[in-house]
Design an enzyme around this catalytic site. Sequence first.
Site, PDB file in Angstrom:
ATOM      1  N   ALA A 130       2.969  15.994 -16.114  1.00  0.00           N
ATOM      2  CA  ALA A 130       3.416  15.069 -17.149  1.00  0.00           C
ATOM      3  C   ALA A 130       1.817  14.673 -17.649  1.00  0.00           C
ATOM      4  CB  ALA A 130       4.198  14.005 -16.927  1.00  0.00           C
ATOM      5  N   LYS A 179      -6.577   0.011 -10.789  1.00  0.00           N
ATOM      6  CA  LYS A 179      -5.484   0.880 -10.846  1.00  0.00           C
ATOM      7  C   LYS A 179      -4.586   1.089  -9.666  1.00  0.00           C
ATOM      8  CE  LYS A 179      -2.930   3.886 -13.081  1.00  0.00           C
ATOM      9  NZ  LYS A 179      -3.300   5.213 -13.091  1.00  0.00           N
TER      10      LYS A 179
END
Length: 309
Positions: free
Chosen positions: A10, A186
């Site tokens: 994805a 992150k």
Amino acid sequence: MKIYFLGAGALGCAIGGTLAAGGSDVTLIDPFQAHVDAIQRDGLLMKEGDSERRVKVRASTGVEGLPPADLVIVLVKSFHTRSAIEGALSIVGPDTALMSLQNGMGHEEILADVAGRKHVLAGKTYVGGVLLGPGHIIAGTRGKRTVIGELDGNLSDRAKAIAAEFERAGLPCEVSDNIMGVMWDKLLINVSTGALSGITGQVYGSLYAVPEIEATAIAAVAEAMAVAQAIGVKLSIKAPRDAWVMAAEGLPHEFKTSMLQSLEKGSITEIDFINGAVVRAGRQHKVPTPVNQTLVAAIKGIERRLEAR
């Protein structure tokens, strides 16, 4: 710039498809034959918001016959990183840059060990994606920045060239001289939602509707921030709840974390590179991480149950 995506799930398709639509020379490399066939036959179907578009982009199940790349972006599952780069050394030329945009921590060390440290840059992206079927994805790219940098903090010409390629395609990208801080920023995002989404089975819309989940997410991020502080990492995220809020920005109600997607497919997850990375670093620096330890244990238990089916 000749760009190969080693791993075209994805996220690889969301970024690679956007770069290809912007005119970059992109090849998506993934072992999923039906996925590659669909992209080669029909193009990559990308849904973003209320619109869909088909993007023409090359796709392959392997690296055989491909010339060396200018840039290889590694987006395989974390636990496949070593075997993937070992099998792709033929596309790593003398001047090829290798850059991981994977979730979690520890990939750069693997790439450097296999291919040589001089090739390796680090990067983190806030782009998201969901694979709906072969050649069909939901892409979350709007306003989602990518940050890249040399491991030594040098603002190199090659890093600037990569950032320019992203920007040309409409993908916000900046070069940082504090890439370790960026990577930990992150990691906080991933810590906040990945395991909790996988454990509860909730997409973002319903995940964010449960106050108890939010409280647990914030506690997990607080532990990770304490570990980062002990290591001496300079974070831009200042409060644990900020990571929780940032994780959902710009993403649709139905968005699923990669950890939830893995569990729904009956696959093992990247928990060892996300919450597990916090636990390991916490142990090394004597910072308690009980919430993250519990999340790791719960995901491992789910993986074990799925494996026994």
